[in-house]
Design a protein around this motif. Structure first.
Motif, PDB file in Angstrom:
ATOM      1  N   CYS A  52       7.817  -8.714  10.995  1.00  0.00           N
ATOM      2  CA  CYS A  52       8.715  -7.553  10.884  1.00  0.00           C
ATOM      3  C   CYS A  52       9.894  -7.947  10.008  1.00  0.00           C
ATOM      4  N   THR A  57       5.993 -12.427  14.444  1.00  0.00           N
ATOM      5  CA  THR A  57       5.396 -11.520  15.425  1.00  0.00           C
ATOM      6  C   THR A  57       5.226 -12.266  16.753  1.00  0.00           C
ATOM      7  N   GLU A  59       4.404 -10.226  19.753  1.00  0.00           N
ATOM      8  CA  GLU A  59       3.504  -9.436  20.589  1.00  0.00           C
ATOM      9  C   GLU A  59       2.727  -8.463  19.714  1.00  0.00           C
ATOM     10  N   LYS A 109       0.732 -11.247  24.190  1.00  0.00           N
ATOM     11  CA  LYS A 109       2.180 -11.361  24.384  1.00  0.00           C
ATOM     12  C   LYS A 109       2.626 -12.822  24.376  1.00  0.00           C
ATOM     13  N   GLN A 142       3.287  -4.116  16.253  1.00  0.00           N
ATOM     14  CA  GLN A 142       3.740  -5.506  16.238  1.00  0.00           C
ATOM     15  C   GLN A 142       5.173  -5.547  16.742  1.00  0.00           C
ATOM     16  N   LEU A 143       5.462  -6.420  17.685  1.00  0.00           N
ATOM     17  CA  LEU A 143       6.827  -6.644  18.142  1.00  0.00           C
ATOM     18  C   LEU A 143       7.262  -8.031  17.694  1.00  0.00           C
ATOM     19  N   CYS A 144       8.495  -8.145  17.228  1.00  0.00           N
ATOM     20  CA  CYS A 144       9.036  -9.411  16.759  1.00  0.00           C
ATOM     21  C   CYS A 144      10.332  -9.684  17.514  1.00  0.00           C
ATOM     22  N   THR A 146      13.157  -9.284  20.302  1.00  0.00           N
ATOM     23  CA  THR A 146      13.697  -8.140  21.044  1.00  0.00           C
ATOM     24  C   THR A 146      14.093  -6.972  20.144  1.00  0.00           C
ATOM     25  N   LYS A 149      10.157  -4.484  15.081  1.00  0.00           N
ATOM     26  CA  LYS A 149       8.992  -3.685  15.451  1.00  0.00           C
ATOM     27  C   LYS A 149       8.345  -3.091  14.204  1.00  0.00           C
TER      28      LYS A 149
END
Length: 332
Positions: A52, A57, A59, A109, A142-144, A146, A149
């Motif tokens: 991101c 990444t 999650e 995760k 994709q989450l990077c 906190t 995204k």
């Protein structure tokens, strides 16, 4: 939708991640295979090419579409697996057992995939319950950490191209298991249609051999019967799945079996049947975009000197020998 959660413990880090550089990956998250047959098992291999805005990444969330059932994710070293279950819209048959719920989302995760690396996330399941060619979307997030995204959830409207989308969801095109033609632009004729006439010519027995992964050259076979009183000639063959198609002949020269390309094509004499088969005359598909797989079909266009053009479908058999069925229709 009723949802339950199952969380697996972290997988051992002793296994080694297989990583490739982002330079060889697609800019968008996408599936490694873009087509699949209905009522067959399918391995959805999600390709994640970057993070991101430079962040790693941590999650990956993949929503599973209706019709991709009995899903099992592949664990990854260093990542926790979360399987979110819910109700299916329909009931599916799993070896005689009626199943109406199962995994609807998979989450990997707690990992760390740096922006400069590429990796894949794998879920195996079955494609089921389709009566027409359908595009299935696997919306992915994709989450990077906190605050980072990236969302891949846009689906092209019917008749529109996914290339116009900014954040296209990974998709796979489902084709019908009963020999459905992967290339609908070729009239939708399938290997089950049987021999078809083109003037005095009858084309039948179309088959191709399954190819090994990574192979670029494939072989094809068919039978052409000339029921008229005038000679004709097969002068060219075309296919959307190959860079070019050549007509080759195996022949003995000085006690050595050699293969040569027939630049002038193949004569189809009046009243005779010409068989293109392994070990003799045959088609060679060069620069094949995706290796032929058993159970699929290969569309071709046969060009005759007098009779004109006709579309045919070759059924892909085993690597050892092709299946014997073909469908064809005239070009307008």
């Amino acid at each position: 939708m009723n949802k339950t959660r199952q969380t697996a413990l972290p997988i051992s880090l002793s296994l080694v991640l297989s990583l490739a550089t982002a330079g060889i990956a697609h800019a968008h998250a996408s599936l490694e295979t873009d087509s699949a047959q209905s009522e067959k098992s399918f391995k959805a291999v999600l390709q994640v090419p970057h993070g991101c805005d430079g962040k790693a990444t941590t999650e990956v969330q993949m929503k599973l579409p209706e019709g991709f059932v009995f899903a099992k994710p592949q664990p990854k070293p260093g990542w926790q697996l979360e399987i979110i279950k819910g109700d299916y819209q329909k009931t599916y048959d799993n070896h005689g057992e009626k199943v109406s719920s199962g995994p609807v989302e998979i989450r990997w995760k707690g990992g760390n995939l740096p922006d400069e690396f590429y990796d894949t996330f794998v879920v195996k399941g079955k494609i089921s319950g389709f009566d027409k060619e359908t595009v299935l979307a696997f919306p992915t997030v994709q989450l990077c950490g906190t605050d980072g995204k990236v969302v891949w959830d846009e689906v092209a409207a019917e008749g529109k191209s996914a290339h116009d989308l900014k954040s296209p969801a990974p998709t796979v095109t489902v084709t019908l298991a009963a020999g459905g033609d992967e290339h609908a632009g070729h009239g939708g004729k399938t290997a089950a249609d049987g021999p078809v006439k083109l003037g005095d010519l009858e084309i039948s027995g179309g088959a191709a051999k399954a190819m090994l992964p990574g192979a670029k050259v494939g072989g094809g076979f068919l039978t052409i019967k000339n029921g008229g009183d005038a000679d004709d000639r097969l002068v060219a063959v075309e296919s959307p799945v190959a860079g070019r198609v050549e007509i080759h002949e195996m022949a003995m020269e000085n006690d050595v079996m050699k293969m040569r390309k027939l630049d002038d094509g193949v004569a189809i004499p009046a009243g005779e049947t010409v068989e293109l088969k392994a070990g003799g005359l045959h088609l060679m598909f060069m620069q094949v975009s995706k290796p032929f797989a058993e159970g699929e079909t290969v569309p071709v266009t046969l060009v005759f000197e007098k009779a004109g053009k006709v579309d045919a479908t070759l059924a892909v058999g085993t690597a050892a020998g092709g299946a014997a069925a073909t469908g064809a229709h005239k070009h307008h």
